[in-house]
Design a protein around this motif. Structure first.
Motif, PDB file in Angstrom:
ATOM      1  N   PRO A  90       0.808  -1.231   0.000  1.00 26.81           N
ATOM      2  CA  PRO A  90       0.000   0.000   0.000  1.00 26.81           C
ATOM      3  C   PRO A  90       0.842   1.282   0.000  1.00 26.81           C
ATOM      4  N   SER A  91       1.892   1.323   0.814  1.00 24.57           N
ATOM      5  CA  SER A  91       2.722   2.544   0.839  1.00 24.57           C
ATOM      6  C   SER A  91       3.564   2.667  -0.427  1.00 24.57           C
ATOM      7  N   LEU A  92       4.013   1.517  -0.963  1.00 25.36           N
ATOM      8  CA  LEU A  92       4.773   1.557  -2.221  1.00 25.36           C
ATOM      9  C   LEU A  92       3.881   2.038  -3.364  1.00 25.36           C
ATOM     10  N   PHE A  93       2.628   1.621  -3.328  1.00 28.50           N
ATOM     11  CA  PHE A  93       1.669   2.030  -4.362  1.00 28.50           C
ATOM     12  C   PHE A  93       1.526   3.559  -4.379  1.00 28.50           C
ATOM     13  N   ALA A  94       1.319   4.161  -3.199  1.00 28.08           N
ATOM     14  CA  ALA A  94       1.149   5.619  -3.119  1.00 28.08           C
ATOM     15  C   ALA A  94       2.412   6.340  -3.579  1.00 28.08           C
ATOM     16  N   PHE A  95       3.559   5.815  -3.166  1.00 30.30           N
ATOM     17  CA  PHE A  95       4.838   6.423  -3.550  1.00 30.30           C
ATOM     18  C   PHE A  95       5.032   6.363  -5.068  1.00 30.30           C
ATOM     19  N   LEU A  96       4.781   5.188  -5.633  1.00 28.27           N
ATOM     20  CA  LEU A  96       4.971   5.002  -7.076  1.00 28.27           C
ATOM     21  C   LEU A  96       3.963   5.806  -7.883  1.00 28.27           C
ATOM     22  N   ARG A 148       2.509   8.913 -11.794  1.00 31.92           N
ATOM     23  CA  ARG A 148       1.203   9.527 -12.107  1.00 31.92           C
ATOM     24  C   ARG A 148       0.425   8.713 -13.139  1.00 31.92           C
ATOM     25  N   ASP A 149       0.675   7.428 -13.111  1.00 32.43           N
ATOM     26  CA  ASP A 149       0.011   6.546 -14.072  1.00 32.43           C
ATOM     27  C   ASP A 149      -0.238   5.204 -13.378  1.00 32.43           C
ATOM     28  N   GLU A 150      -1.500   4.773 -13.354  1.00 34.36           N
ATOM     29  CA  GLU A 150      -1.838   3.563 -12.615  1.00 34.36           C
ATOM     30  C   GLU A 150      -1.219   2.313 -13.236  1.00 34.36           C
ATOM     31  N   ALA A 151      -1.224   2.263 -14.572  1.00 37.70           N
ATOM     32  CA  ALA A 151      -0.660   1.086 -15.249  1.00 37.70           C
ATOM     33  C   ALA A 151       0.841   0.982 -15.000  1.00 37.70           C
ATOM     34  N   ASP A 152       1.528   2.126 -15.049  1.00 38.05           N
ATOM     35  CA  ASP A 152       2.971   2.131 -14.785  1.00 38.05           C
ATOM     36  C   ASP A 152       3.255   1.719 -13.341  1.00 38.05           C
ATOM     37  N   THR A 153       2.411   2.216 -12.444  1.00 36.10           N
ATOM     38  CA  THR A 153       2.582   1.878 -11.022  1.00 36.10           C
ATOM     39  C   THR A 153       2.444   0.372 -10.815  1.00 36.10           C
TER      40      THR A 153
END
Lengths: 172, 148
Positions: free
Chosen positions: A16-22, A27-32
């Motif tokens: 979860p924290s890595l997701f927010a950071f990435l 600024r792109d969900e697919a890239d994240t």
């Protein structure tokens, strides 16, 4: 090679924290998603990856940050075409209060204008809750560099959000 | 006062909740990780950490911030090099090409020079052309010369 339960534990503790950071970086969900998956695939493949690692959180942030930087370099041209800030995905949860929603949108846009290295430090300090020493370890910087990048980032955010922030303070 | 205001601003920012990770990602990402785990090491693609890839990575790290500027600089150097090659003097250099005359030619040349001098009537080298040999006289002789 970490077992299934160990992978699940790492995911539940840090994804979860890595997701927010990435998301704040790309600024792109697919890239994240791509980067997050790359990190966990790397962990699954290499049993020696965590050998000698003191803080697994900082280590995972470093893996994720390096993977995100590589991805952004590869897709640099596409990123530069995202001129319209409205197209960029906000890293913040949607707000029900209209004033809060405006503030979050402005904050998201202001963060997007920061250089990547300042944005990473600002995110880890403000929303990751890391100390400058932890940020420095995770991003392979000196603590002084991390602190100065944070100060620059905060000054820029404050300059950009000051009118809105003052207005909201008065209204409160 | 200023610090207090800054702290309030920081707190305000840190109170903004970040987005939550989509729930369906957990199963997808973990299954991808497990699939990668199941592949034996010898069947995985070779790591890219060769010497060339390391150089490439280092160069891209160095050049990445301003790739257009570096490319422009490289293009200017290519143009300078091309211009230099195009405008190079292609005429053969006489000094480099001509070989030193052979001894036979030198003898013949001397012979012709002597013959020419005889015809003109002045074989001996002119006095004025001879290099002057300076022989310092003793100091006493110089004094005599001055007195007379």
């Amino acid at each position: 090679m970490p077992g299934d339960s160990e992978l699940e534990r790492l995911y539940d503790a840090h994804a979860p924290s890595l997701f927010a950071f990435l998301l704040n970086l790309t600024r792109d969900e697919a890239d994240t998603r791509d980067v997050l998956q790359e990190v966990f695939v790397k962990i699954a493949r290499d049993e020696t990856l965590f050998r000698g690692v003191r803080g697994e959180r900082g280590f995972l942030i470093r893996l994720a940050h390096n993977a995100a930087i590589d991805l952004m370099r590869r897709r640099g041209t596409r990123e530069r075409t995202k001129v319209n800030l409205a197209e960029i995905l906000s890293p913040f949860a949607p707000a029900s209060d209209p004033d809060e929603a405006i503030f979050r949108d402005e904050l998201s846009a202001a963060l997007a204008e920061l250089p990547e290295e300042q944005r990473a430090v600002a995110h880890l300090k403000l929303w990751g809750g890391l100390t400058f020493e932890e940020i420095a370890t995770a991003l392979e910087l000196s603590p002084n560099t991390a602190a100065s990048r944070y100060r620059y980032a905060l000054d820029k955010l404050r300059g950009r959000l000051r009118p809105l922030y003052e207005e909201m303070k008065k209204a409160e | 006062m200023m610090n207090e205001e800054l702290e309030q601003f920081e707190q305000r920012l840190s109170r903004q909740p970040v987005r939550e990770i989509p729930g369906e990602w957990r199963a997808e990402i973990l299954s991808a990780a497990r699939a990668a785990q199941a592949v034996p090491a010898n069947l995985r693609p070779a790591p890219r950490d060769s010497f060339l890839s390391t150089i490439n990575h280092q160069l891209s790290t160095l050049l990445w911030p301003h790739p257009k500027a570096w490319a422009g600089l490289a293009a200017v150097w290519v143009c300078v090099g091309a211009f230099n090659l195009a405008t190079q003097d292609k005429a053969p250099r006489i000094a480099e090409k001509s070989a030193p005359p052979s001894p036979a030619v030198m003898v013949e040349l001397k012979k012709q020079q002597r013959l020419f001098a005889e015809l003109v009537g002045n074989y001996e080298t002119a006095e004025a052309d001879r290099p002057r040999v300076y022989s310092p006289k003793p100091r006493s002789e110089r004094t005599e010369c001055l007195v007379t």
